[in-house]
Design an enzyme around this catalytic site. Structure first.
Site, mmCIF file in Angstrom:
data_model
loop_
_atom_site.group_PDB
_atom_site.id
_atom_site.type_symbol
_atom_site.label_atom_id
_atom_site.label_comp_id
_atom_site.label_asym_id
_atom_site.label_seq_id
_atom_site.Cartn_x
_atom_site.Cartn_y
_atom_site.Cartn_z
ATOM 1 N N HIS A 178 38.844 33.926 38.035
ATOM 2 C CA HIS A 178 40.036 34.711 38.341
ATOM 3 C C HIS A 178 41.297 34.086 37.735
ATOM 4 O O HIS A 178 42.322 34.753 37.613
ATOM 5 C CB HIS A 178 40.191 34.843 39.857
ATOM 6 C CG HIS A 178 40.142 36.277 40.323
ATOM 7 N ND1 HIS A 178 39.114 37.128 40.010
ATOM 8 C CD2 HIS A 178 41.020 37.015 41.049
ATOM 9 C CE1 HIS A 178 39.340 38.314 40.548
ATOM 10 N NE2 HIS A 178 40.500 38.280 41.169
ATOM 11 N N ARG A 193 42.307 35.934 34.789
ATOM 12 C CA ARG A 193 42.914 37.220 35.199
ATOM 13 C C ARG A 193 44.365 36.992 35.635
ATOM 14 O O ARG A 193 45.260 37.762 35.285
ATOM 15 C CB ARG A 193 42.077 37.818 36.336
ATOM 16 C CG ARG A 193 42.551 39.170 36.864
ATOM 17 C CD ARG A 193 41.465 39.719 37.791
ATOM 18 N NE ARG A 193 41.916 40.770 38.669
ATOM 19 C CZ ARG A 193 41.964 42.061 38.356
ATOM 20 N NH1 ARG A 193 41.635 42.448 37.147
ATOM 21 N NH2 ARG A 193 42.350 42.963 39.239
#
Length: 299
Positions: free
Chosen positions: A245, A248
């Protein structure tokens, strides 16, 4: 009164059929509800209909006594609130004892992201002289270049890619689909991997639709992605921890730092609510504050 396990099964069916929840989410819902059933047995509560607000408050206290994080407690209470909301809708109960239980506010943590120079180091450590090296470089470029979730990345098929428009069809949460663009660096790495590395990894094996494959020629899993990224960090000698993540988070933070508007970033990330995207404005605001404090003569 219906058996609690029968009610749980009805609720799970509702989550699967009507809410389109993932199996991962459903397993957690089951676990949380079964935990509450154990509490009911300890308190000699015979059925879900007789659970009162005072029982819900006592359960909340017991969760705190287990030293669970506020975020974990909030999720468990939210699960039970949803369960009772379903039972109320189906007329198995006449009130929701969790409706007025205050969910503790989770700690607000700013998303952790890479600075651009850190990413450059990470990209340079990718060895592209082997099939797995080509895959790893393409994976890194693709995750950072699109900002998609790792679970979404592992579901990408070859036919989801459009190299003419440089877009990918992403199958998101709740069976929602969206098109996400990718840049020239990701495009070059993907083409090299697909035309060379991927073909070699699949030599003598059954052809599959998945874009990213493992060393055995099977679809790459989320766990496999984590292992690949961890090895990249070890090779780069960056004093930083990585999780999928984080790429991201970096994608969203860098876009906002360069002037992208919040609504566009929301659409690219596949967030249902703008509030989920707004957390990145805190990151960029903090970045601006540090820049000001470091460079302004009157700071």
């Amino acid at each position: 009164m219906a058996n609690v396990n029968v009610l749980l099964n009805l609720f799970i069916e509702y989550l699967q059929m009507e809410k389109n929840y993932s199996q991962y989410t459903i397993v957690h819902y089951q676990h949380d509800i079964r935990e509450f059933f154990l509490f009911m047995a300890e308190q000699a509560i015979n059925d879900v209909e007789t659970v009162q607000y005072s029982d819900a408050r006592l359960y909340l206290t017991k969760l705190y006594d287990k030293k669970l994080s506020r975020k974990t407690v909030a999720k468990k209470i939210s699960t039970l609130r949803s369960f009772y909301k379903f039972l109320l809708r189906e007329k198995y109960v006449v009130e929701n004892p969790f409706a007025l239980v205050t969910i503790p506010k989770a700690e607000k943590r700013l998303p952790n992201f890479f600075y651009e120079d850190e990413l450059q180091i990470l990209f340079r450590t990718c060895e592209t002289d082997t099939p797995l090296g080509e895959r790893n470089k393409a994976l890194l470029e693709f995750l950072y270049g699109t900002g998609i979730r790792v679970s979404e990345c592992c579901q990408i098929r070859l036919k989801d890619l459009d190299f003419y428009l440089s877009t990918v069809l992403v199958h998101g949460k709740g069976q929602k689909e969206r098109y996400v663009p990718f840049g020239s660096f990701a495009k070059d790495s993907l083409e090299k991997y697909i035309n060379n590395g991927r073909k070699k990894l699949l030599e003598g094996k059954e052809r599959i639709e998945a874009l990213f494959v493992n060393h055995r020629g099977g679809p790459l899993t989320t766990r496999g992605v984590r292992e690949i990224l961890n090895k990249m960090i070890e090779k780069s000698a960056l004093d930083s921890r990585i999780h999928p993540h984080k790429l991201r988070h970096s994608f969203a933070t860098h876009l906002l730092n360069k002037g992208a508007d919040l609504r566009s970033v929301q659409e690219l990330l596949g967030h249902s609510f703008l509030s989920s995207t707004q957390v990145y404005t805190h990151v960029t605001n903090e970045h601006l504050r540090k820049t000001y404090m470091s460079h302004h003569p009157r700071a």
